[in-house]
Structure formats: structure tokens, C-alpha cells
Scaffold this active site. Structure first.
Site, PDB file in Angstrom:
ATOM      1  N   TYR A   1      48.017  -1.334  53.879  1.00 55.61           N
ATOM      2  CA  TYR A   1      48.032  -2.523  53.009  1.00 55.61           C
ATOM      3  C   TYR A   1      49.458  -3.085  52.905  1.00 55.61           C
ATOM      4  O   TYR A   1      49.691  -4.285  53.055  1.00 55.61           O
ATOM      5  CB  TYR A   1      47.492  -2.118  51.641  1.00 55.61           C
ATOM      6  CG  TYR A   1      47.316  -3.245  50.650  1.00 55.61           C
ATOM      7  CD1 TYR A   1      46.267  -4.153  50.772  1.00 55.61           C
ATOM      8  CD2 TYR A   1      48.182  -3.387  49.574  1.00 55.61           C
ATOM      9  CE1 TYR A   1      46.089  -5.177  49.840  1.00 55.61           C
ATOM     10  CE2 TYR A   1      48.008  -4.395  48.637  1.00 55.61           C
ATOM     11  CZ  TYR A   1      46.958  -5.297  48.781  1.00 55.61           C
ATOM     12  OH  TYR A   1      46.785  -6.300  47.856  1.00 55.61           O
TER      13      TYR A   1
ATOM     14  N   LYS B   1      50.788  -6.751  54.072  1.00 54.32           N
ATOM     15  CA  LYS B   1      51.312  -7.703  53.088  1.00 54.32           C
ATOM     16  C   LYS B   1      52.779  -8.045  53.365  1.00 54.32           C
ATOM     17  O   LYS B   1      53.227  -9.169  53.090  1.00 54.32           O
ATOM     18  CB  LYS B   1      51.130  -7.147  51.674  1.00 54.32           C
ATOM     19  CG  LYS B   1      49.656  -7.015  51.254  1.00 54.32           C
ATOM     20  CD  LYS B   1      48.949  -8.367  51.269  1.00 54.32           C
ATOM     21  CE  LYS B   1      47.555  -8.319  50.666  1.00 54.32           C
ATOM     22  NZ  LYS B   1      46.883  -9.628  50.696  1.00 54.32           N
TER      23      LYS B   1
HETATM   24  P1  NDP Z   1      38.482  -9.066  45.683  1.00 53.12           P
HETATM   25  O1  NDP Z   1      38.092  -7.841  46.428  1.00 53.12           O
HETATM   26  O2  NDP Z   1      38.006  -9.257  44.301  1.00 53.12           O
HETATM   27  O3  NDP Z   1      38.065 -10.359  46.542  1.00 53.12           O
HETATM   28  C1  NDP Z   1      38.394 -10.428  47.909  1.00 53.12           C
HETATM   29  C2  NDP Z   1      37.825 -11.704  48.494  1.00 53.12           C
HETATM   30  O4  NDP Z   1      38.123 -11.725  49.897  1.00 53.12           O
HETATM   31  C3  NDP Z   1      36.324 -11.812  48.355  1.00 53.12           C
HETATM   32  O5  NDP Z   1      35.989 -13.143  48.066  1.00 53.12           O
HETATM   33  C4  NDP Z   1      35.817 -11.436  49.748  1.00 53.12           C
HETATM   34  O6  NDP Z   1      34.591 -12.077  49.986  1.00 53.12           O
HETATM   35  C5  NDP Z   1      36.924 -11.998  50.620  1.00 53.12           C
HETATM   36  N1  NDP Z   1      36.991 -11.397  51.954  1.00 53.12           N
HETATM   37  C6  NDP Z   1      37.166 -10.088  52.279  1.00 53.12           C
HETATM   38  N2  NDP Z   1      37.172  -9.943  53.604  1.00 53.12           N
HETATM   39  C7  NDP Z   1      37.009 -11.180  54.142  1.00 53.12           C
HETATM   40  C8  NDP Z   1      36.929 -11.687  55.468  1.00 53.12           C
HETATM   41  N3  NDP Z   1      37.023 -10.884  56.530  1.00 53.12           N
HETATM   42  N4  NDP Z   1      36.750 -13.022  55.640  1.00 53.12           N
HETATM   43  C9  NDP Z   1      36.646 -13.855  54.579  1.00 53.12           C
HETATM   44  N5  NDP Z   1      36.724 -13.432  53.302  1.00 53.12           N
HETATM   45  C10 NDP Z   1      36.898 -12.112  53.084  1.00 53.12           C
HETATM   46  O7  NDP Z   1      40.082  -9.122  45.740  1.00 53.12           O
HETATM   47  P2  NDP Z   1      41.161  -9.737  44.721  1.00 53.12           P
HETATM   48  O8  NDP Z   1      40.677 -10.991  44.136  1.00 53.12           O
HETATM   49  O9  NDP Z   1      41.616  -8.640  43.830  1.00 53.12           O
HETATM   50  O10 NDP Z   1      42.367 -10.021  45.722  1.00 53.12           O
HETATM   51  C11 NDP Z   1      42.563 -11.287  46.331  1.00 53.12           C
HETATM   52  C12 NDP Z   1      43.857 -11.250  47.132  1.00 53.12           C
HETATM   53  O11 NDP Z   1      44.936 -10.913  46.255  1.00 53.12           O
HETATM   54  C13 NDP Z   1      43.853 -10.199  48.240  1.00 53.12           C
HETATM   55  O12 NDP Z   1      44.555 -10.680  49.347  1.00 53.12           O
HETATM   56  C14 NDP Z   1      44.616  -9.037  47.606  1.00 53.12           C
HETATM   57  O13 NDP Z   1      45.221  -8.218  48.555  1.00 53.12           O
HETATM   58  C15 NDP Z   1      45.638  -9.796  46.782  1.00 53.12           C
HETATM   59  N6  NDP Z   1      46.202  -9.020  45.688  1.00 53.12           N
HETATM   60  C16 NDP Z   1      45.398  -8.551  44.678  1.00 53.12           C
HETATM   61  C17 NDP Z   1      45.959  -7.818  43.654  1.00 53.12           C
HETATM   62  C18 NDP Z   1      45.147  -7.305  42.524  1.00 53.12           C
HETATM   63  O14 NDP Z   1      45.742  -6.607  41.681  1.00 53.12           O
HETATM   64  N7  NDP Z   1      43.874  -7.606  42.419  1.00 53.12           N
HETATM   65  C19 NDP Z   1      47.400  -7.531  43.620  1.00 53.12           C
HETATM   66  C20 NDP Z   1      48.144  -8.057  44.717  1.00 53.12           C
HETATM   67  C21 NDP Z   1      47.551  -8.785  45.707  1.00 53.12           C
HETATM   68  P3  NDP Z   1      33.380 -11.444  50.819  1.00 53.12           P
HETATM   69  O15 NDP Z   1      33.474  -9.960  50.679  1.00 53.12           O
HETATM   70  O16 NDP Z   1      32.183 -12.051  50.199  1.00 53.12           O
HETATM   71  O17 NDP Z   1      33.603 -11.930  52.213  1.00 53.12           O
END
Ligand code: NDP
Length: 245
Positions: free
Chosen positions: A153, A157
Site C-alpha cells: 500500500y 501511494k
Molecule cells: P472504500 O473501500 O470505502 O472504497 C473504495 C472505492 O474504490 C469503492 O467505491 C470501490 O468500489 C472502488 N474500487 C476498488 N477497486 C476498484 C477498481 N479496480 N476499479 C474501480 N473502482 C474500484 O475506501 P475509502 O473510501 O476508505 O478510500 C478511498 C481512497 O482513499 C483510497 O484510495 C484509499 O487508499 C484512500 N485513503 C483512505 C484512507 C482511510 O482512512 N479511509 C486513508 C488514506 C487514504 P467497488 O468495490 O464497487 O468497485
């Protein structure tokens, strides 16, 4: 603030992405919800539209180069433009280096880093033509500090940050800015999976003494996408309540 502008948000079917889409829609933008599952993406778009604002949903796996190109072409046919891209789709497959297998490494790099490449490349073409655009990618504070159990990860990132600085230099002369937001611990389904003792330990290290909310990330993205940030490019803004100080 974004009336008439088209904003594409990847990974917007839940969590931070869904909140970002809602925040841009509330400011007058047409938001495009991207997720792997088309029905889910359209359902989120319908939820946003029910509030009297503009949205559309598309099924697209960001790891699939061809599907990304086709989706962007479809969007341009229907909506004619993409003014703002938010690369938000991301996953975790946490494990210590000695236990992490090749599949967990590959999957995280494919979604978090190849995905950013695929979508940014596809969206850059219409932005170059329009001679304007804002590209914002969601990295993580882990890409800056590193974290035991998250080598895959953290690498993905950190890669986003280097990628964005390079692309910022390439696209600056065409009026396109490229920036990164690096959140700390934000309350979403992704972080809810963590065990309570892990959450308590993280909280001890957050000077502002609370976990972040998706709205905290949305505020910075709205700023970076706005005219107020026209002179900012190649930057990474940390949104972590002071965790990485
Ligand atoms: P979630 O797991 O809640 O949501 C992730 C989203 O990404 C979902 O909508 C999922 O949709 C989509 N997704 C996953 N794989 C794919 C793919 N191959 N193609 C298209 N869409 C995809 O994550 P968060 O909201 O927590 O995180 C969002 C972003 O923020 C991420 O990049 C994460 O690394 C980053 N982040 C989050 C933190 C946190 O504390 N939550 C902290 C730091 C960074 P579906 O599965 O339906 O395709």
C-alpha cells in the site's frame, strides 16, 4: 462554485469517493460516479440526483486500460467534457513483508497505481484539447511515512506522489494542474475493518484527537479543484489531524 463543470470520481460507490462526489454535486458540478459495478455506480448517481443535483454512473475497473479508455470515450460522447478528475479508487491487502504474497502485492499496485496511470492518461487527452483541467489523486499519509504491514500500500501511494509531480511538470504549460491529497485515518468501510485496539493506538498519535471524516478530505479536494488553487501544482496536501507531524 463548479456550475457547468464535469467531475469524474473513481471509486465513488462508497466511502471517501462517494462523499467527494456529493460535495462537488452540492457545489453545482455534474459528477460522474465510477465503480467496478455499473448498477451500484448508477444507484449512487441516482441517490445524488434525488437531491436535485447532477450525476451519472459508469461501471469501470480502473485496472483495465481498455475499459478505462472506452468509459472515458463514452463519457465524452454523453457529457462532452471532463474538467476535473479525482483518482480515488484504492484498496488495501495488509500483511507483513514475510507473509505478503505476490497476488496481494500485484492487486494493490494494479488498483492504486496502475489505476491512476490508466485514468489520468485517458482523461489528459480531452483536458489537453480544452487547455484546462484539474487532476487530484488520493494518496495516503502511509505513502509518506510508511507503515509496518503495508509495504504494498505504501509503495503504491508513494508512487502516486512521484507520478503526479512528473505529470504536473508535463502538463503545466497547458493549464492543467496535478495535485495529491494524502489523508490519514478517515472513518470509512476500509478503516472500519481494523481491530479496536489498532484504532485506539492510532488515535493516541493524532494530535487533533479524532479520526478524520470523508468531509475533511472533500474540503481540500474542493479547494484544489477551484480557481483559488490555479497556481498550485505538483503538491501533496496531508489531511491527517497532525498524525504525520
Ligand atoms: P472504500 O473501500 O470505502 O472504497 C473504495 C472505492 O474504490 C469503492 O467505491 C470501490 O468500489 C472502488 N474500487 C476498488 N477497486 C476498484 C477498481 N479496480 N476499479 C474501480 N473502482 C474500484 O475506501 P475509502 O473510501 O476508505 O478510500 C478511498 C481512497 O482513499 C483510497 O484510495 C484509499 O487508499 C484512500 N485513503 C483512505 C484512507 C482511510 O482512512 N479511509 C486513508 C488514506 C487514504 P467497488 O468495490 O464497487 O468497485
Amino acid at each position: 462554485m463548479f456550475k457547468g463543470e464535469v467531475v469524474m470520481v473513481t471509486g465513488a460507490t462508497r466511502g471517501i469517493g462517494k462523499s467527494l462526489a456529493g460535495a462537488f454535486a452540492a457545489q453545482g458540478a455534474m459528477v460522474l460516479i465510477i465503480g467496478r459495478n455499473a448498477a451500484q455506480a448508477m444507484a449512487v448517481a441516482a441517490e445524488i440526483k434525488a437531491k436535485g443535483v447532477l450525476a451519472d454512473g459508469f461501471g469501470c475497473d480502473v485496472t483495465d486500460f481498455t475499459s478505462v479508455q472506452e468509459t472515458v470515450n463514452k463519457i465524452l460522447d454523453i457529457h462532452k467534457r471532463i474538467d476535473i478528475l479525482i483518482n480515488n479508487a484504492g484498496i488495501t491487502r495488509d500483511n507483513l513483508l514475510l507473509r505478503i504474497d505476490e497476488q496481494d502485492w500485484d492487486e494493490v499496485i494494479k488498483v492504486n497505481l496502475n489505476g491512476v496511470f490508466n485514468v489520468t492518461k485517458a482523461v489528459t487527452k480531452p483536458m489537453l484539447k480544452a487547455r484546462k483541467g484539474k487532476i487530484i489523486s488520493i494518496s495516503s499519509v502511509i505513502g509518506i511515512t510508511g507503515n509496518a504491514g503495508q509495504a504494498n500500500y505504501a509503495a503504491s501511494k508513494a508512487g502516486i506522489i512521484g507520478f503526479s509531480k512528473s505529470v504536473a511538470k508535463e502538463l503545466a504549460s497547458r493549464g492543467i494542474t496535478v495535485n495529491v491529497v494524502a489523508p490519514g485515518y478517515i472513518r470509512t468501510e476500509m478503516t472500519e475493518q481494523l481491530a479496536d485496539p489498532v484504532k485506539e493506538k492510532v488515535l493516541e498519535h493524532i494530535p487533533l484527537n479524532r479520526f478524520g471524516e470523508a468531509a475533511d478530505v472533500a474540503g481540500v479536494c474542493l479547494f484544489l479543484a477551484s480557481k483559488a488553487a490555479d497556481y498550485i501544482t505538483g503538491q501533496t496536501i496531508i489531511v491527517d489531524g497532525g498524525l504525520a507531524i
